[in-house]
Every structure is written in structure tokens, then in C-alpha cells.
Scaffold this active site. Structure first.
Site, PDB file in Angstrom:
ATOM      1  N   GLU A 157       0.820  -1.214   0.000  1.00  0.00           N
ATOM      2  CA  GLU A 157       0.000   0.000   0.000  1.00  0.00           C
ATOM      3  C   GLU A 157       0.858   1.272   0.000  1.00  0.00           C
ATOM      4  OE1 GLU A 157      -2.786  -0.328   3.246  1.00  0.00           O
ATOM      5  OE2 GLU A 157      -4.104  -1.620   2.080  1.00  0.00           O
ATOM      6  N   GLU A 315      -6.288  -8.052  -0.222  1.00  0.00           N
ATOM      7  CA  GLU A 315      -6.608  -8.036   1.214  1.00  0.00           C
ATOM      8  C   GLU A 315      -8.081  -7.751   1.426  1.00  0.00           C
ATOM      9  OE1 GLU A 315      -4.397  -5.305   3.662  1.00  0.00           O
ATOM     10  OE2 GLU A 315      -2.518  -5.750   2.644  1.00  0.00           O
TER      11      GLU A 315
HETATM   12  C1  GLA Z   1      -3.828  -2.591   5.426  1.00  0.00           C
HETATM   13  C2  GLA Z   1      -2.447  -3.177   5.381  1.00  0.00           C
HETATM   14  C3  GLA Z   1      -2.279  -4.431   6.167  1.00  0.00           C
HETATM   15  C4  GLA Z   1      -3.053  -4.402   7.461  1.00  0.00           C
HETATM   16  C5  GLA Z   1      -4.489  -4.106   7.154  1.00  0.00           C
HETATM   17  C6  GLA Z   1      -5.389  -4.146   8.375  1.00  0.00           C
HETATM   18  O1  GLA Z   1      -4.637  -2.779   4.369  1.00  0.00           O
HETATM   19  O2  GLA Z   1      -1.995  -3.396   4.061  1.00  0.00           O
HETATM   20  O3  GLA Z   1      -0.913  -4.618   6.408  1.00  0.00           O
HETATM   21  O4  GLA Z   1      -2.537  -3.452   8.311  1.00  0.00           O
HETATM   22  O5  GLA Z   1      -4.572  -2.826   6.593  1.00  0.00           O
HETATM   23  O6  GLA Z   1      -6.740  -4.048   8.025  1.00  0.00           O
END
Ligand code: GLA
Length: 685
Positions: A157, A315
Site C-alpha cells: 500500500e 486483502e
Molecule cells: C492494510 C495493510 C495491512 C493491514 C491491514 C489491516 O490494508 O496493508 O498490512 O494493516 O490494513 O486491516
């Protein structure tokens, strides 16, 4: 439409799994062994590793230890799984920040972040870039040919921090020199600096915008800063991609974030082999078609990043999401299944989670995970994931298929930066996205598929284009839109169209500029912005359309008609009775203009009518009662219908025009069936 598999052809399955952090458990071999058993038990086939592992991979500068990762890669492969391996640049090790403090993010030139947290590095720091390149190349060299490896996950991210350290300040000036051909006259014109006596005499005088003691009241400058920060991410992604590609030919991605606007995801996507995305549906707003549509819209955005190709949902949360809002809502098992199938229905080839196993400590220890602290399999979330795994096992045919949409919503990052950064008129920073998601939702309720694309896409393959406020307009873009309509396309534009050029300088001669007055058959004479915290000021308008009156609570403009006909009109104030919504014929096509910022009820009614006028129908092959939503993924002559009942209380009937196979049950379904509340079915035609 041909199938396109985002991942290597040697693993043609939908992926189920997610972020796996074995480095947190290296002193617990029994846990690591259990992970492999649990992975098989849950029908998971993918683990994303190494995302935050830098200090476990390089505990001291230049000292590398890969043995634990070798062992995990081997074990996962032996147990039938595959790995998406990350580069660890999202969190730097302590030694790096201590020895080279300049790698840390500086919100102001005189204030640097201490070593803490993650995603707070200076992406322009030469030392940081060099250290990242070294570790990335080491990983790529070592694992390029590992049989478990299916793709690379660059960093995590990318956050697009607007670092203002000395390096970034100097590089911003260089960037401006290039943009303005080293010509201060050009820069001063673009930034309109005689306003408030702010002419720049030397590039060396320029400081990044800073809201505290610095400048933030030059929109053109703010826009350039956003472009610069976005290019910083682009350059860094390129650096990491090149490092990995030097040794490995496996596909490369990075996990993007829906409509997150700190960098131009579309530009970054040009560096990737496939697109991937993180979405955490919260569901706390209640389950309505509009909420479900929002998450489907995120998927449409991801497909649109790569010309309609499927993407990887990198994710989402199994169970509770502890990170992204203050309201921690448990998801029922059915909702967890619904959510997973929704990703697949709209173009994902995976359901991947953050996280595989809950850590014992750290700030994410209560965040949902496939494996709970309990560690066994007879808890609800584990069983929900296992159920999803069972469903996905029957769906290999879906891999690589995509959605064929007749409609596209054109969403552009720079336009959004400009309109959201507009200091005087646009008080609603969410309008651009609200029109994007709201239009998508109106179509979604008709079971009409839409892509979310950029200005660079081929418009001609769509019957209908929707333009969320196309505030920033260039002659080339205006020509492209006009040619599209001239040739028979239909376009709906929202308010504030074509007001400024690429520097946020207004077009002279009446908006919409660049010749769009001719297309829409109108000129915007005046505009007003209502108080967004309505109730406080009580000043708002209303628009009557099709015999119904809808609120206009945020933005309204008064068009002078130059050939367009009014389809709806304002109800209040001195301009009551003037046009608020228009239609104009242009060439073989039609151009609609929505001169106010509407709410969802208007969008639903309006798009029902314009779709009908365009002869665009929702999916017919599978349809049903009012809460049945259908999407179709297709490729290589195969068609898969994903059918959802969005009602939480009512069973809904579903009609099939031809017999199909229900992939989730294996049953043949002939003419009619039904879905329980929140029920999902996947039919192969
Ligand atoms: C983000 C991050 C992850 C984690 C999630 C928790 O999307 O990429 O590493 O911290 O949030 O929801």
C-alpha cells in the site's frame, strides 16, 4: 473476449489465502507446522509473505538471513500452496533509520519522523532507494525459480507521503523546471502568481505547499505538488519493479487501495503485470444495494486499470476488521461468503485476507484472521473461510474471465485532485467520488455492468459514458468526447464541466470550455455552493424531474441553454423554473448535463430513463425479484452468472432463460429457483 489469467499459467486456480507473517513465530516451530495443516484444512492455496519482514531478512546492514523464508517457501509448496512474495520496503529496519536518518519521512524540512510505525519513509532518499534495491535484488535472485513463487508483491500500500525533506524540496524544484521548460514565465502564468503578489523570480525560491507556515493558496501549485508526490510513488514502484525483474520473470503487482487519491493508481498500473487491490467492506452502514454497489464499484475500478482484465483481491478481513474504522462489526458467516463472492463476481481471481493468523502482540492482534489465537478449526471464522474454499474449488473455470460492460464511468485522478482542491466553490470534497459511486449504484440496481476507466481508455467500445464532474478539460480530451458522441455515443456529464485547464486556470469564453458548450448545447452562467452541513444554513434547492422533486443540497449552477432542452428544473430561489438537467443531440449521439449535485434517489430515476432511451438492458439470462443482483463473467465462450440476494430478510426468486449448472452445489437448474436472504449462487451457462 479471451480469458486472461493475472498469474502464471501453471497455477490456474482462484486463490484463497492471504498475508502470512511467519517471522513473528520463528521461535514456535509447532505453530509453523500447524499453519501448513490448517492451510490445507481451510482449502487455502496462497500465502503472501515477506511484506514486513525486512529486519528478519537483513538484521544488520549487509547481513542477510533467508533460511527461515527458504523453509517456509518449501513447506508451503510441499503442502500444495503457492506464494506471492513481497519486497519488504513498506517498513524499514531500525538499523537503517538509525544509521541513515534521512530515510525517514519529513512533514516539514526541519522535522523528521523518528523510527516508528511503517510506510513513513522518504521514497526519494537515495540511500533508501539503494537499500531497497539491494534487498529486492537479493530476494529476486534467490527465489526467482522457486516452484512456490507465483508473483511479486511490491512493498505494501504505497502511501504517497508528501515528504518535504531537503531531497524532496530540491527534487520538486527540478521537477518544476522540467514541467515548465525551465521557464519561470510559464510557471508564473500557470500558478497565476500576480494574485496576492506572489510572483516567483527563481526556481530556488519555491517551497512545497505546507499548511501551517507555508503556502497552500495557489491551486496550480497544489496540483503540481500532488503530481510530484504521485510521480514519487511511480518512480519508486519502477525502481522496485526493475530490481525484481532483473532476476525474475514472474508477474509483478502492488496492492492498491480503491479510490485512495494520494497517487495516480492508473499511472502506477502501467508498471504492473496485473492489478491488485485491498478492500475492507465494513457493512456497518447496513446492507443496502447502494452499499453492495460501492464494493462492486471498487472492483470495476480495478478491472478498468488494465483494460478489463481480472485482478487479484489482495486483502480483506476474515471476521472483524480492527483497523479501518471505529465501528468494529462482526460479519455473519453468510455475509463473509457474500463478500467473498462479490469480489469474484466483479472481476477478482482471488479472495485473499489480511491476515492468515493473529499475532500475539502488536497493534493488529485482534484484527480478523483465518486462524484465531484459539488455534483450532472449530471456530466460526475458520469454518466460514473453509466454506468459501470449498466453493472456490469448483470455480476454476472462472479464472481469467471478465465482465463485458456497455457503460463506462470515466474517473480521472488529476481531475479529482483539482476539483477536490478547489478552494472556493467546491466545499464538498467527496462529490467526485459520490457521483462515480452513485452512478455505478444506479446501474447496479438495473443489473447493468459498468467499468470505471480513465481518460486514456478506448471510449468506442462503450455505448454510454458517464463523466463525474469533468472539471479539468484539455482540447484533446474535449475532442475525444465530442468525437465519441458525434459517432453515436451517449454521454452524461455532471456539473462543473470543463471549467479549468490542466493548471487549474479557468477557460475563458464560457464554460464548459474547449468547445464543450457546443456538445452540451449550453453555457454555465453562474453557480452556487450550498452549505454542506445542511441544517445549519437551511439554504438549498430542489429539482423537479419526471414529476418528482429531488433535493439539490450541495452544488447548483444555472445554465443558459444554447440548443439543449431542459429535462428538469430548479424549484426555488430567483432561478426557480430554469434548467437543472438538459439533453442535447450532437451528431449521431446524445449529451446530457446534470447541472447540480444530485442524491441517489435522483440518480436511480434518471439512469433508469437514460439507459432505456439508449436501449441498454440489464442482464436477462438470469434475473429475478427486486433484490436479485446479477453479474456475468465471460471468456473463451464460457459464461458464469453470479447471483446475489441483497435482502437480509426476504427470499427472492430467480429465473433462468436456459438450464445452467450451479457451480456451488453441482446441481442442474432449469427454469426457476430461489435464493434465501443474502444467498449467493454461481451458474455456469
Ligand atoms: C492494510 C495493510 C495491512 C493491514 C491491514 C489491516 O490494508 O496493508 O498490512 O494493516 O490494513 O486491516
Amino acid at each position: 473476449m479471451k480469458k486472461f489469467s493475472p498469474l502464471s499459467k501453471d497455477f490456474p486456480h482462484l486463490l484463497l489465502g492471504g498475508d502470512y507473517n511467519p517471522e513473528q513465530w520463528l521461535d514456535s516451530p509447532e505453530i509453523l507446522a500447524a499453519d501448513m495443516e490448517l492451510m490445507k484444512e481451510a482449502d487455502c492455496n496462497e500465502m503472501s509473505m515477506g511484506i514486513f519482514s525486512w529486519d528478519s531478512l537483513e538484521p544488520e546492514e549487509g547481513v542477510f538471513q533467508f533460511d527461515w523464508l527458504d523453509e517456509r517457501m518449501d513447506s508451503i509448496y510441499k503442502n500444495g500452496g503457492r506464494v506471492i512474495l513481497a519486497t519488504p520496503s513498506a517498513a524499514r529496519p531500525r538499523w537503517l533509520a538509525e544509521k541513515y536518518p534521512e530515510v525517514m519521512y519529513a512533514p516539514r524540512p526541519d522535522r523528521r519522523h523518528l523510527f516508528a510505525k511503517r510506510q513513513n519513509q522518504c521514497l526519494r532518499s537515495p540511500v533508501y532507494q539503494e537499500k531497497v534495491r539491494i534487498i529486492d535484488e537479493m530476494l529476486a535472485k534467490r527465489y526467482a525459480n522457486h516452484p512456490a513463487l507465483i508473483a511479486w508483491h511490491l512493498s505494501n500500500e504505497y502511501y504517497g507521503r508528501d515528504c518535504r525533506c531537503q531531497t524532496c524540496r530540491l527534487q520538486f524544484r527540478e521537477w518544476l523546471r522540467r514541467r515548465y521548460d525551465n521557464d519561470l514565465k510559464k510557471l508564473n502564468h500557470a500558478w497565476w502568481t500576480p494574485n496576492w503578489s506572489r510572483q516567483v523570480q527563481s526556481f530556488d525560491q519555491i517551497e512545497p505547499p505546507e499548511n501551517g507556515y507555508g503556502e497552500v493558496m495557489i491551486p496550480g501549485m497544489n496540483l503540481d505538488w500532488k503530481r510530484f508526490c504521485s510521480d514519487t510513488v511511480y518512480d519508486f514502484v519502477k525502481l522496485e519493479r526493475d530490481a525484481v525483474k532483473k532476476y525474475s520473470d514472474k508477474p509483478v503487482t502492488t496492492n492498491c487501495m480503491n479510490f485512495f487519491e494520494r497517487y495516480d493508481h492508473r499511472k502506477v498500473a502501467t508498471l504492473l503485470d496485473f492489478y491488485s487491490n485491498d478492500t475492507y467492506p465494513t457493512w456497518w452502514e447496513g446492507l443496502s444495494d447502494d452499499v453492495v454497489a460501492r464494493y462492486a464499484c471498487f472492483s470495476a475500478l480495478c478491472r478498468g486499470m488494465m483494460d478489463g482484465k481480472p485482478f487479484i483481491q489482495m486483502e480483506s478481513a476474515p471476521g472483524i476488521n480492527m483497523a479501518h474504522n471505529n465501528f468494529r462489526m462482526l460479519k455473519s458467516t453468510q455475509l463473509q461468503i457474500f463478500e467473498a463472492m462479490l469480489f469474484l463476481a466483479h472481476g477478482s481471481d482471488s479472495v485473499l485476507y489480511f491476515q492468515w493468523r493473529k499475532g500475539r502482540g502488536g497493534c493488529e492482534k485482534y484484527h480478523g484472521a483465518v486462524v484465531d489465537h484459539y488455534g483450532k478449526t472449530d471456530n466460526r471464522v475458520f469454518q466460514a473461510v473453509k466454506t468459501i474454499g470449498g466453493m472456490m474449488k469448483n470455480m476454476d473455470g472462472v479464472v481469467g474471465t471478465t465482465i463485458c460492460a456497455d457503460v463506462a464511468i470515466v474517473s480521472d485522478y488529476e481531475t479529482r485532485w483539482a476539483i477536490n482542491g478547489e478552494l472556493e466553490y467546491n466545499k464538498d470534497r467527496n462529490g467526485y467520488q459520490a457521483m462515480t459511486e452513485g452512478s455505478f449504484a444506479a446501474l447496479f440496481k438495473q443489473n447493468v455492468a459498468a467499468d470505471v476507466i480513465g481518460y486514456g481508455a478506448d471510449f468506442s467500445k462503450y455505448k454510454f459514458l458517464i463523466l463525474p464532474p469533468p472539471y479539468m478539460m484539455t482540447p484533446a480530451l474535449a475532442k475525444k468526447i465530442k468525437t465519441y458522441v458525434q459517432n453515436g455515443g451517449r454521454v452524461v456529464s455532471f456539473y462543473m464541466a470543463g471549467m479549468v485547464d490542466e493548471n487549474d486556470l479557468t477557460h475563458l469564453g464560457g464554460a464548459p470550455g474547449c468547445g464543450l458548450r457546443e456538445l452540451f448545447g449550453l453555457r454555465i452562467d453562474e453557480m452556487t455552493c450550498y452549505d454542506i452541513s445542511i441544517g445549519k444554513c437551511g439554504y438549498e434547492n430542489a429539482v423537479t424531474y419526471g414529476g418528482i422533486t429531488y433535493p439539490a443540497r450541495k452544488h447548483a449552477e444555472i445554465p443558459v441553454l444554447e440548443g439543449a432542452k431542459a429535462l428538469g428544473s430548479y424549484q426555488k430561489d430567483f432561478f426557480a423554473g430554469t434548467a437543472a438537467l438538459t439533453q442535447a443531440a450532437y451528431g449521431k449521439g446524445q449529451a446530457y448535463y446534470v447541472a447540480f449535485q444530485p442524491e441517489q434517489s435522483f440518480l436511480d430515476a434518471f439512469f433508469t430513463d437514460v439507459l432505456q432511451a439508449a436501449g441498454i438492458q440489464g442482464i436477462r439470462a438470469v434475473r429475478g425479484d427486486g433484490h436479485i443482483r446479477v453479474s456475468c463473467r465471460e471468456g473463451d465462450g464460457e459464461r458464469y452468472y453470479f447471483v446475489f440476494n441483497t435482502s437480509e430478510t426476504e427470499t427472492q426468486s430467480v429465473i433462468l432463460e436456459e438450464p445452467m449448472t450451479d457451480l456451488l452445489t453441482g446441481a442442474k437448474v432449469t427454469a426457476k429457483t430461489s435464493l434465501p436472504p443474502l444467498g449467493v449462487a454461481v451458474f455456469q451457462a
